[in-house]
Design a protein around this motif. Structure first.
Motif, PDB file in Angstrom:
ATOM      1  N   ASN A  87       0.847  -1.198   0.000  1.00  0.00           N
ATOM      2  CA  ASN A  87       0.000   0.000   0.000  1.00  0.00           C
ATOM      3  C   ASN A  87       0.888   1.257   0.000  1.00  0.00           C
ATOM      4  N   LEU A  88       0.782   2.019  -1.069  1.00  0.00           N
ATOM      5  CA  LEU A  88       1.589   3.250  -1.141  1.00  0.00           C
ATOM      6  C   LEU A  88       0.741   4.504  -0.895  1.00  0.00           C
ATOM      7  N   VAL A  89      -0.511   4.303  -0.514  1.00  0.00           N
ATOM      8  CA  VAL A  89      -1.400   5.453  -0.343  1.00  0.00           C
ATOM      9  C   VAL A  89      -0.818   6.413   0.704  1.00  0.00           C
ATOM     10  N   SER A  90      -0.710   7.684   0.294  1.00  0.00           N
ATOM     11  CA  SER A  90      -0.205   8.776   1.153  1.00  0.00           C
ATOM     12  C   SER A  90       1.279   8.651   1.517  1.00  0.00           C
ATOM     13  N   LYS A  91       1.996   7.750   0.862  1.00  0.00           N
ATOM     14  CA  LYS A  91       3.425   7.588   1.177  1.00  0.00           C
ATOM     15  C   LYS A  91       4.256   8.608   0.389  1.00  0.00           C
ATOM     16  N   THR A  92       5.406   8.924   0.942  1.00  0.00           N
ATOM     17  CA  THR A  92       6.368   9.746   0.208  1.00  0.00           C
ATOM     18  C   THR A  92       7.478   8.824  -0.303  1.00  0.00           C
ATOM     19  N   VAL A  93       7.855   9.043  -1.557  1.00  0.00           N
ATOM     20  CA  VAL A  93       8.682   8.056  -2.259  1.00  0.00           C
ATOM     21  C   VAL A  93       9.877   8.742  -2.923  1.00  0.00           C
ATOM     22  N   LEU A  94      11.001   8.044  -2.881  1.00  0.00           N
ATOM     23  CA  LEU A  94      12.222   8.521  -3.525  1.00  0.00           C
ATOM     24  C   LEU A  94      12.561   7.551  -4.651  1.00  0.00           C
ATOM     25  N   ASP A  95      12.888   8.077  -5.838  1.00  0.00           N
ATOM     26  CA  ASP A  95      13.241   7.226  -6.984  1.00  0.00           C
ATOM     27  C   ASP A  95      14.636   7.644  -7.451  1.00  0.00           C
ATOM     28  N   LEU A  96      15.639   6.806  -7.170  1.00  0.00           N
ATOM     29  CA  LEU A  96      17.042   7.169  -7.419  1.00  0.00           C
ATOM     30  C   LEU A  96      17.513   6.615  -8.761  1.00  0.00           C
ATOM     31  N   GLY A  97      17.956   7.498  -9.646  1.00  0.00           N
ATOM     32  CA  GLY A  97      18.311   7.054 -11.001  1.00  0.00           C
ATOM     33  C   GLY A  97      17.029   6.705 -11.737  1.00  0.00           C
ATOM     34  N   CYS A  98      16.099   7.668 -11.751  1.00  0.00           N
ATOM     35  CA  CYS A  98      14.703   7.402 -12.155  1.00  0.00           C
ATOM     36  C   CYS A  98      14.548   7.107 -13.635  1.00  0.00           C
ATOM     37  N   GLY A  99      15.563   7.416 -14.461  1.00  0.00           N
ATOM     38  CA  GLY A  99      15.404   7.206 -15.896  1.00  0.00           C
ATOM     39  C   GLY A  99      14.226   8.006 -16.415  1.00  0.00           C
ATOM     40  N   ASP A 100      13.375   7.361 -17.214  1.00  0.00           N
ATOM     41  CA  ASP A 100      12.232   8.114 -17.765  1.00  0.00           C
ATOM     42  C   ASP A 100      11.068   8.198 -16.790  1.00  0.00           C
ATOM     43  N   GLY A 101      11.266   7.751 -15.561  1.00  0.00           N
ATOM     44  CA  GLY A 101      10.297   8.009 -14.490  1.00  0.00           C
ATOM     45  C   GLY A 101       9.141   7.026 -14.400  1.00  0.00           C
ATOM     46  N   TRP A 102       9.279   5.841 -15.034  1.00  0.00           N
ATOM     47  CA  TRP A 102       8.126   4.929 -15.016  1.00  0.00           C
ATOM     48  C   TRP A 102       7.767   4.502 -13.599  1.00  0.00           C
ATOM     49  N   PHE A 103       8.775   4.297 -12.747  1.00  0.00           N
ATOM     50  CA  PHE A 103       8.441   3.882 -11.376  1.00  0.00           C
ATOM     51  C   PHE A 103       7.750   5.024 -10.623  1.00  0.00           C
ATOM     52  N   SER A 104       8.222   6.248 -10.824  1.00  0.00           N
ATOM     53  CA  SER A 104       7.623   7.393 -10.117  1.00  0.00           C
ATOM     54  C   SER A 104       6.145   7.542 -10.486  1.00  0.00           C
ATOM     55  N   ARG A 105       5.852   7.392 -11.778  1.00  0.00           N
ATOM     56  CA  ARG A 105       4.443   7.516 -12.201  1.00  0.00           C
ATOM     57  C   ARG A 105       3.613   6.376 -11.604  1.00  0.00           C
ATOM     58  N   TRP A 106       4.198   5.169 -11.606  1.00  0.00           N
ATOM     59  CA  TRP A 106       3.473   4.033 -11.025  1.00  0.00           C
ATOM     60  C   TRP A 106       3.171   4.308  -9.539  1.00  0.00           C
ATOM     61  N   ALA A 107       4.161   4.838  -8.810  1.00  0.00           N
ATOM     62  CA  ALA A 107       3.977   5.089  -7.377  1.00  0.00           C
ATOM     63  C   ALA A 107       2.838   6.100  -7.157  1.00  0.00           C
ATOM     64  N   LEU A 108       2.813   7.151  -7.971  1.00  0.00           N
ATOM     65  CA  LEU A 108       1.712   8.120  -7.820  1.00  0.00           C
ATOM     66  C   LEU A 108       0.379   7.476  -8.176  1.00  0.00           C
ATOM     67  N   ASP A 109       0.375   6.669  -9.246  1.00  0.00           N
ATOM     68  CA  ASP A 109      -0.874   5.991  -9.635  1.00  0.00           C
ATOM     69  C   ASP A 109      -1.370   5.066  -8.520  1.00  0.00           C
TER      70      ASP A 109
END
Ligand SMILES: C[S@@+](CC[C@H](N)C(=O)[O-])C[C@H]1O[C@@H](n2cnc3c(N)ncnc32)[C@H](O)[C@@H]1O
Length: 258
Positions: free
Chosen positions: A41-63
């Motif tokens: 469950n990532l709801v309301s979590k704050t997330v760090l993406d190191l070496g994010c590349g094109d950001g696919w993980f960051s978008r997934w985390a927000l989704d």
């Protein structure tokens, strides 16, 4: 200081044709394993993406409901691709920063302490010369109980000084050498000399423990027959492990290592 090869135009163009650049998490072969290692469950979590590349993980985390994501990469090319793929009407809670993640401490005093619930890194840490410095910052930036999940090129894959498959009839071998000689490897990849850092599996685990993490899960990914059937562009390469995956926790009672 690592190399920033992704800002070389020709290299970036070639890398952009890789499945994880064309299809995001659907093309990131180790993602199904990584996903099981992340909090459910990532709801309301704050997330760090190191070496994010094109950001696919960051978008997934927000989704998934994350409150905010800080996505860092050293490459301007990667960050402009990431911004283009993350329209602000949907992804305004991602902050993209151009940062060398092994120099974090020197930049504005480093990451904010205890600011994140989850840290993630996909295939970036094997570029770092000073892994320990980056891990110290990640540890400091996590809240107690926070989880760090990452993948790197597998040490069996990074070990040889002159890497390459050896064909014996229909079979393929991966001659393993220099496993215990940690340090820089320069390999010819996508037509460029690419510098990576080879570390043994025990070295990754020791460094995590040295900075204060408790190692939770260690896993490995390599192409299976099933993968090859589903993805004709991933030939079965004879059972060579490609990626090492680790999750580590900042224990609730952990003392800050900085
Ligand atoms: C193989 S790509 C992986 C991108 C993405 N995380 C993924 O899983 O698809 C490696 C990324 O790490 C970034 N990188 C390498 N060294 C870095 C460093 N020292 N600081 C920040 N980013 C770095 C590269 O610019 C590149 O975007």
């Amino acid at each position: 200081m690592s190399q920033n090869i992704y800002d070389s135009i020709d290299f970036f163009e070639s890398y952009s044709k890789y499945p994880r650049m064309e299809n995001g998490l659907a093309g990131a072969s180790e993602w199904p394993l990584l996903e099981t290692m992340l909090p459910s469950n990532l709801v309301s979590k704050t997330v760090l993406d190191l070496g994010c590349g094109d950001g696919w993980f960051s978008r997934w985390a927000l989704d998934q409901g994350a409150k905010a994501v800080c996505a860092m990469d050293v490459s301007k090319n990667m960050l402009s691709r990431a911004r283009a793929l993350s329209p602000p009407d949907r992804y305004s809670a991602i902050t993209f920063r151009q940062v060398d993640i092994e120099m974090l401490e020197g930049q504005d005093g480093g990451l904010d302490p205890e600011a994140y619930d989850v840290a993630f890194s996909g295939l970036a840490l094997h570029y770092l010369v000073n892994l320990e410095a980056a891990l110290r910052q990640v540890f400091r930036s996590l809240r107690p109980g926070g989880l760090f999940v990452f993948s790197v090129e597998h040490p069996i894959f990074t070990a040889p000084q002159r890497p390459g498959f050896k064909k014996t009839g229909a079979a393929q071998d991966w001659p393993l050498s220099s496993y215990f000689a940690e340090g820089e490897r320069e390999v010819d990849w996508l037509g460029a000399p690419v510098r990576k850092q080879h570390r043994t599996i025990s070295s990754y685990l020791k460094t995590l423990r040295t900075v204060g993490f408790e190692v939770v899960v260690v896993d490995e990914w390599g192409v299976s027959d099933d993968d090859s059937r589903k993805h004709p562009d991933w030939p079965n390469d004879g059972g060579i492990p490609r990626f090492l995956l680790i999750s580590a926790m900042k224990r609730v009672d952990a003392a800050d290592s900085l």
